[in-house]
Design a protein around this motif. Structure first.
Motif, PDB file in Angstrom:
ATOM      1  N   PHE A  45      -4.330   5.136  15.666  1.00 37.41           N
ATOM      2  CA  PHE A  45      -3.565   4.790  17.296  1.00 37.41           C
ATOM      3  C   PHE A  45      -4.688   4.151  17.603  1.00 37.41           C
ATOM      4  O   PHE A  45      -4.479   2.968  18.574  1.00 37.41           O
ATOM      5  CB  PHE A  45      -3.357   6.024  18.075  1.00 37.41           C
ATOM      6  N   TYR A  46      -6.117   4.535  17.285  1.00 36.35           N
ATOM      7  CA  TYR A  46      -7.073   3.651  18.281  1.00 36.35           C
ATOM      8  C   TYR A  46      -6.536   2.454  17.337  1.00 36.35           C
ATOM      9  O   TYR A  46      -7.221   1.353  18.426  1.00 36.35           O
ATOM     10  CB  TYR A  46      -8.711   3.880  17.511  1.00 36.35           C
ATOM     11  N   GLY A  47      -7.007   2.296  16.149  1.00 40.33           N
ATOM     12  CA  GLY A  47      -6.917   0.277  15.980  1.00 40.33           C
ATOM     13  C   GLY A  47      -5.608  -0.355  16.718  1.00 40.33           C
ATOM     14  O   GLY A  47      -5.023  -1.711  16.577  1.00 40.33           O
ATOM     15  N   LEU A  48      -4.182   0.412  16.520  1.00 44.98           N
ATOM     16  CA  LEU A  48      -2.959  -0.108  16.913  1.00 44.98           C
ATOM     17  C   LEU A  48      -3.461  -0.442  17.793  1.00 44.98           C
ATOM     18  O   LEU A  48      -2.548  -1.394  19.185  1.00 44.98           O
ATOM     19  CB  LEU A  48      -1.939   0.743  17.411  1.00 44.98           C
ATOM     20  N   ALA A  49      -4.475  -0.305  19.225  1.00 46.98           N
ATOM     21  CA  ALA A  49      -5.145  -0.313  20.603  1.00 46.98           C
ATOM     22  C   ALA A  49      -5.721  -1.417  20.599  1.00 46.98           C
ATOM     23  O   ALA A  49      -4.919  -2.519  21.392  1.00 46.98           O
ATOM     24  CB  ALA A  49      -5.634   1.135  21.130  1.00 46.98           C
ATOM     25  N   LEU A  66      -8.713   2.215   7.814  1.00 41.23           N
ATOM     26  CA  LEU A  66      -9.333   3.924   7.790  1.00 41.23           C
ATOM     27  C   LEU A  66      -7.947   5.166   7.936  1.00 41.23           C
ATOM     28  O   LEU A  66      -8.529   6.356   7.311  1.00 41.23           O
ATOM     29  CB  LEU A  66     -10.728   3.681   8.247  1.00 41.23           C
ATOM     30  N   GLY A  67      -7.520   4.593   8.520  1.00 42.30           N
ATOM     31  CA  GLY A  67      -6.565   5.552   9.167  1.00 42.30           C
ATOM     32  C   GLY A  67      -5.774   5.901   8.305  1.00 42.30           C
ATOM     33  O   GLY A  67      -5.435   7.667   7.964  1.00 42.30           O
ATOM     34  N   LEU A  68      -4.988   5.427   7.980  1.00 40.96           N
ATOM     35  CA  LEU A  68      -3.662   5.025   6.037  1.00 40.96           C
ATOM     36  C   LEU A  68      -5.089   5.589   4.692  1.00 40.96           C
ATOM     37  O   LEU A  68      -4.044   6.975   4.928  1.00 40.96           O
ATOM     38  CB  LEU A  68      -3.635   3.924   5.137  1.00 40.96           C
ATOM     39  N   ILE A  69      -6.091   5.516   4.931  1.00 40.82           N
ATOM     40  CA  ILE A  69      -6.658   6.215   3.520  1.00 40.82           C
ATOM     41  C   ILE A  69      -6.938   7.758   4.057  1.00 40.82           C
ATOM     42  O   ILE A  69      -6.882   8.410   3.255  1.00 40.82           O
ATOM     43  CB  ILE A  69      -7.819   5.505   3.478  1.00 40.82           C
ATOM     44  N   ALA A  70      -7.409   8.083   5.429  1.00 43.13           N
ATOM     45  CA  ALA A  70      -7.428   9.350   5.824  1.00 43.13           C
ATOM     46  C   ALA A  70      -6.294  10.074   5.522  1.00 43.13           C
ATOM     47  O   ALA A  70      -6.063  10.587   6.006  1.00 43.13           O
ATOM     48  CB  ALA A  70      -8.277   9.079   7.103  1.00 43.13           C
ATOM     49  N   ALA A  71      -5.414   9.881   5.769  1.00 36.21           N
ATOM     50  CA  ALA A  71      -3.670  10.583   5.678  1.00 36.21           C
ATOM     51  C   ALA A  71      -3.771  10.615   3.960  1.00 36.21           C
ATOM     52  O   ALA A  71      -2.969  11.483   4.275  1.00 36.21           O
ATOM     53  CB  ALA A  71      -3.311   9.547   5.934  1.00 36.21           C
ATOM     54  N   VAL A  72      -3.760   9.455   3.775  1.00 35.59           N
ATOM     55  CA  VAL A  72      -3.588   9.993   2.050  1.00 35.59           C
ATOM     56  C   VAL A  72      -4.592  10.928   1.704  1.00 35.59           C
ATOM     57  O   VAL A  72      -3.987  11.860   0.712  1.00 35.59           O
ATOM     58  CB  VAL A  72      -3.422   8.863   1.472  1.00 35.59           C
ATOM     59  N   PHE A  73      -5.877  10.876   1.849  1.00 28.99           N
ATOM     60  CA  PHE A  73      -7.110  11.746   1.532  1.00 28.99           C
ATOM     61  C   PHE A  73      -7.607  12.209   2.704  1.00 28.99           C
ATOM     62  O   PHE A  73      -8.824  12.143   3.486  1.00 28.99           O
ATOM     63  CB  PHE A  73      -7.848  10.950   1.292  1.00 28.99           C
ATOM     64  N   PRO A  74      -7.093  13.570   2.875  1.00 33.18           N
ATOM     65  CA  PRO A  74      -7.412  13.915   4.711  1.00 33.18           C
ATOM     66  C   PRO A  74      -8.178  14.657   4.329  1.00 33.18           C
ATOM     67  O   PRO A  74      -9.285  15.019   5.256  1.00 33.18           O
ATOM     68  CB  PRO A  74      -6.153  15.017   5.117  1.00 33.18           C
ATOM     69  N   GLY A  75      -9.137  15.647   3.456  1.00 33.79           N
ATOM     70  CA  GLY A  75     -10.265  15.520   2.677  1.00 33.79           C
ATOM     71  C   GLY A  75     -10.849  14.978   2.916  1.00 33.79           C
ATOM     72  O   GLY A  75     -12.692  15.692   3.576  1.00 33.79           O
ATOM     73  N   TYR A  76     -11.168  13.684   3.266  1.00 28.98           N
ATOM     74  CA  TYR A  76     -12.308  12.853   3.391  1.00 28.98           C
ATOM     75  C   TYR A  76     -12.614  12.500   5.219  1.00 28.98           C
ATOM     76  O   TYR A  76     -13.051  11.670   4.909  1.00 28.98           O
ATOM     77  CB  TYR A  76     -12.231  11.290   2.890  1.00 28.98           C
ATOM     78  N   GLY A  77     -11.043  12.734   5.882  1.00 27.53           N
ATOM     79  CA  GLY A  77     -10.574  12.119   7.203  1.00 27.53           C
ATOM     80  C   GLY A  77     -12.561  12.766   8.034  1.00 27.53           C
ATOM     81  O   GLY A  77     -12.360  11.269   9.127  1.00 27.53           O
ATOM     82  N   PHE A  78     -13.016  13.125   8.086  1.00 30.76           N
ATOM     83  CA  PHE A  78     -13.885  13.451   9.140  1.00 30.76           C
ATOM     84  C   PHE A  78     -15.504  12.032   8.694  1.00 30.76           C
ATOM     85  O   PHE A  78     -15.749  11.531   9.843  1.00 30.76           O
ATOM     86  CB  PHE A  78     -14.631  14.970   8.596  1.00 30.76           C
ATOM     87  N   TRP A  79     -15.800  12.280   7.299  1.00 29.00           N
ATOM     88  CA  TRP A  79     -16.423  10.524   7.009  1.00 29.00           C
ATOM     89  C   TRP A  79     -16.195   9.526   7.041  1.00 29.00           C
ATOM     90  O   TRP A  79     -16.245   8.786   7.497  1.00 29.00           O
ATOM     91  CB  TRP A  79     -16.918  10.789   5.673  1.00 29.00           C
ATOM     92  N   GLY A  97      -9.264  -3.377  14.771  1.00 28.92           N
ATOM     93  CA  GLY A  97      -8.150  -2.700  14.908  1.00 28.92           C
ATOM     94  C   GLY A  97      -7.754  -2.179  13.608  1.00 28.92           C
ATOM     95  O   GLY A  97      -7.290  -2.151  13.006  1.00 28.92           O
ATOM     96  N   PHE A  98      -7.561  -4.031  12.775  1.00 29.91           N
ATOM     97  CA  PHE A  98      -7.108  -3.215  11.461  1.00 29.91           C
ATOM     98  C   PHE A  98      -7.783  -2.905  10.858  1.00 29.91           C
ATOM     99  O   PHE A  98      -7.669  -1.780   9.740  1.00 29.91           O
ATOM    100  CB  PHE A  98      -6.643  -5.202  11.206  1.00 29.91           C
ATOM    101  N   THR A  99      -8.794  -2.679  11.133  1.00 29.23           N
ATOM    102  CA  THR A  99      -9.975  -2.028   9.510  1.00 29.23           C
ATOM    103  C   THR A  99     -10.005  -0.773  10.283  1.00 29.23           C
ATOM    104  O   THR A  99     -10.173   0.451   9.317  1.00 29.23           O
ATOM    105  CB  THR A  99     -12.010  -2.395   9.983  1.00 29.23           C
ATOM    106  N   GLU A 100      -9.661   0.121  11.221  1.00 30.97           N
ATOM    107  CA  GLU A 100      -9.384   1.397  12.455  1.00 30.97           C
ATOM    108  C   GLU A 100      -8.070   1.236  10.809  1.00 30.97           C
ATOM    109  O   GLU A 100      -7.985   2.136  10.562  1.00 30.97           O
ATOM    110  CB  GLU A 100      -9.549   1.307  13.250  1.00 30.97           C
ATOM    111  N   ILE A 101      -6.966   0.925  11.672  1.00 34.19           N
ATOM    112  CA  ILE A 101      -5.765   1.472  11.112  1.00 34.19           C
ATOM    113  C   ILE A 101      -6.275   1.473   9.544  1.00 34.19           C
ATOM    114  O   ILE A 101      -5.294   2.958   8.863  1.00 34.19           O
ATOM    115  CB  ILE A 101      -5.098   0.529  10.797  1.00 34.19           C
TER     116      ILE A 101
END
Length: 200
Positions: A139-143, A165-178, A159-163
């Motif tokens: 959502f920050y990337g979309l903003a 990274l967000g999609l990667i975090a959605a696929v690998f939630p265990g790495y969400g913090f990093w 913004g594209f980079t944040e989006i």
């Protein structure tokens, strides 16, 4: 009148139109500092969690509330720094800080951000915690992408980079913090440094 004079006049007209429709006084240094705040806040939160009795985050406990407070502190400090440095740059460039272009910038930035924030709060209310980091990044990337139409176009790349990274975090939630640290910390510092040397 020579071709060179025509080109010069066209360039000046283009610059005037750009200034009237876009808010271009965003400070690159504020991006760097926002990244530093994010890294510091993430480091403090990580230390608190790892040195707690359990050694991991309990989402309904006091440690979780403390981590949320740190997150909010980072956000507030980043916003205040951004306002101060952007205002300073706008005055230096002889631009108004609160005009039609800056209002459109803020409005288009806030719409996805507020909607995303409300959605994240809703998911937390339903005790669905795993995708919080991913949702913040997306959502920050979309903003940023939405607001880039009314400011420096380079913002869209952050913004594209944040989006992404967000999609990667959605696929690998265990790495969400990093991935959150990478998106809000490292990418902000990198982007802010580039913008500072390019525009400031």
């Amino acid at each position: 009148m020579s071709t060179q004079d025509y080109l010069k006049d066209i360039t000046e007209i283009k610059n005037l139109m750009n200034k009237s429709s876009r808010f271009i006084s965003l400070s690159g240094l504020s991006g760097v500092l926002a990244g530093v705040y994010a890294l510091f806040g993430a480091g403090v939160a990580y230390y608190i969690v790892k040195t707690s009795a359990r050694g991991y985050l309990i989402l309904d406990g006091s440690i979780f509330k403390l981590c949320i407070a740190i997150l909010l502190g980072v956000a507030v400090l980043s916003v205040l720094t951004g306002i101060y440095l952007t205002t300073k740059k706008a005055k230096k460039n002889g631009e108004k800080i609160w005009d039609r272009s800056s209002k459109r910038l803020i409005l288009n930035f806030l719409i996805p951000l507020v909607v995303g924030g409300l959605y994240i709060l809703t998911t937390l209310g339903h005790q669905k915690y795993g995708q919080t980091g991913a949702l913040m990044l997306i959502f920050y990337g979309l903003a940023l992408v939405n607001a880039s139409k009314y400011s420096i176009g380079d913002i869209r790349y952050l913004g594209f980079t944040e989006i992404a990274l967000g999609l990667i975090a959605a696929v690998f939630p265990g790495y969400g913090f990093w991935l959150w640290v990478l998106g809000f910390g490292v990418m902000h510092i990198l982007y802010g440094a580039i913008m500072h040397f390019k525009y400031d």
